[in-house]
Scaffold this motif. Structure first.
Motif, mmCIF file in Angstrom:
data_model
loop_
_atom_site.group_PDB
_atom_site.id
_atom_site.type_symbol
_atom_site.label_atom_id
_atom_site.label_comp_id
_atom_site.label_asym_id
_atom_site.label_seq_id
_atom_site.Cartn_x
_atom_site.Cartn_y
_atom_site.Cartn_z
ATOM 1 N N THR A 215 -8.108 0.895 -9.110
ATOM 2 C CA THR A 215 -8.027 2.529 -8.774
ATOM 3 C C THR A 215 -9.274 3.189 -8.355
ATOM 4 N N TYR A 216 -10.073 2.800 -9.347
ATOM 5 C CA TYR A 216 -11.640 3.051 -9.281
ATOM 6 C C TYR A 216 -12.182 2.688 -7.948
ATOM 7 N N GLN A 217 -12.131 1.452 -7.702
ATOM 8 C CA GLN A 217 -12.480 1.136 -6.371
ATOM 9 C C GLN A 217 -12.117 1.715 -4.770
ATOM 10 N N LEU A 218 -10.785 1.855 -5.171
ATOM 11 C CA LEU A 218 -10.138 2.405 -3.919
ATOM 12 C C LEU A 218 -10.528 3.891 -3.842
ATOM 13 N N ALA A 219 -10.859 4.681 -4.988
ATOM 14 C CA ALA A 219 -10.881 5.895 -4.971
ATOM 15 C C ALA A 219 -12.580 6.087 -4.515
ATOM 16 N N SER A 220 -13.349 5.204 -4.918
ATOM 17 C CA SER A 220 -14.898 5.186 -4.770
ATOM 18 C C SER A 220 -15.068 4.895 -3.320
ATOM 19 N N VAL A 221 -14.769 3.870 -2.883
ATOM 20 C CA VAL A 221 -14.716 3.587 -1.247
ATOM 21 C C VAL A 221 -14.273 4.459 -0.320
ATOM 22 N N ASN A 222 -13.582 5.254 -0.740
ATOM 23 C CA ASN A 222 -12.895 6.414 0.182
ATOM 24 C C ASN A 222 -13.241 7.655 -0.246
ATOM 25 N N ASN A 223 -14.276 8.024 -1.169
ATOM 26 C CA ASN A 223 -14.480 9.189 -1.571
ATOM 27 C C ASN A 223 -14.808 10.294 -0.386
ATOM 28 N N ALA A 224 -15.075 9.942 0.601
ATOM 29 C CA ALA A 224 -15.140 10.859 1.657
ATOM 30 C C ALA A 224 -14.130 11.520 2.368
ATOM 31 N N THR A 225 -13.191 10.915 2.297
ATOM 32 C CA THR A 225 -11.726 11.139 2.783
ATOM 33 C C THR A 225 -10.619 11.435 1.542
ATOM 34 N N VAL A 226 -10.529 10.702 0.576
ATOM 35 C CA VAL A 226 -9.566 10.981 -0.375
ATOM 36 C C VAL A 226 -10.139 11.840 -1.465
ATOM 37 N N ASP A 227 -9.350 12.634 -1.965
ATOM 38 C CA ASP A 227 -9.830 13.692 -2.873
ATOM 39 C C ASP A 227 -9.765 13.023 -4.194
ATOM 40 N N ALA A 228 -10.230 13.649 -5.202
ATOM 41 C CA ALA A 228 -10.291 13.190 -6.697
ATOM 42 C C ALA A 228 -8.840 12.876 -7.254
ATOM 43 N N GLY A 229 -7.631 13.646 -6.842
ATOM 44 C CA GLY A 229 -6.394 13.522 -7.181
ATOM 45 C C GLY A 229 -5.670 12.535 -6.419
ATOM 46 N N CYS A 230 -6.320 12.027 -5.508
ATOM 47 C CA CYS A 230 -5.641 11.307 -4.396
ATOM 48 C C CYS A 230 -4.309 11.693 -4.016
#
Length: 144
Positions: free
Chosen positions: A51-66
């Motif tokens: 979950t962390y990796q997915l959020a981190s690598v997409n942090n420019a387009t996916v918000d913190a709450g996904c």
């Protein structure tokens, strides 16, 4: 049938307009395209990405709450050399100790690769996906 057609239509329109794939990090190792109803946790579980990796690598387009995923969006699942594909989906009752023991890794390595987990492991939740690889994957900042 309408939903399936609509989902495919939206995905094709996103790709054709250049929206899909915008903002992918440099050296993206693998990708997936968001389908209707996807969440970050079910994507993580299905593609063996924490979950962390997915959020981190997409942090420019996916918000913190996904909660801003859209059908047809292309997500990066991992960066070359930093792509942990050995994962564990948290079940009710799991602890950092039980997860690290099952994966035969130290708790320190588990926490290092999952910096979203607090040091006393009280913020785990069922459905969260943790990297349980036996090497350090989270050691550099993801970059575009």
């Amino acid at each position: 049938m309408y939903t399936s057609f609509f989902t495919k239509f939206v995905a094709l329109m996103a790709i054709a307009s250049g929206v899909a794939g915008q903002g992918l990090p440099a050296n993206c190792d693998r990708t997936m395209t968001v389908q209707a109803g996807n969440t970050c946790d079910d994507i993580s579980a299905a593609y063996n990405v924490s979950t962390y990796q997915l959020a981190s690598v997409n942090n420019a387009t996916v918000d913190a709450g996904c909660d801003n995923l859209y059908v047809g969006e292309v997500l990066c699942l991992g960066i070359t050399g930093q792509d942990c594909t050995t994962t564990h989906v948290i079940q009710s009752g799991d602890t950092c100790s039980s997860v690290s023991t099952a994966a035969d890794i130290s708790i320190n390595l588990l926490l290092q690769n999952n910096p979203n987990v607090n040091t006393i492991c009280t913020n785990l939740y069922p459905g969260e996906v943790l990297c349980t690889g036996n090497q350090t994957y989270v050691n550099v900042t993801y970059s575009k």
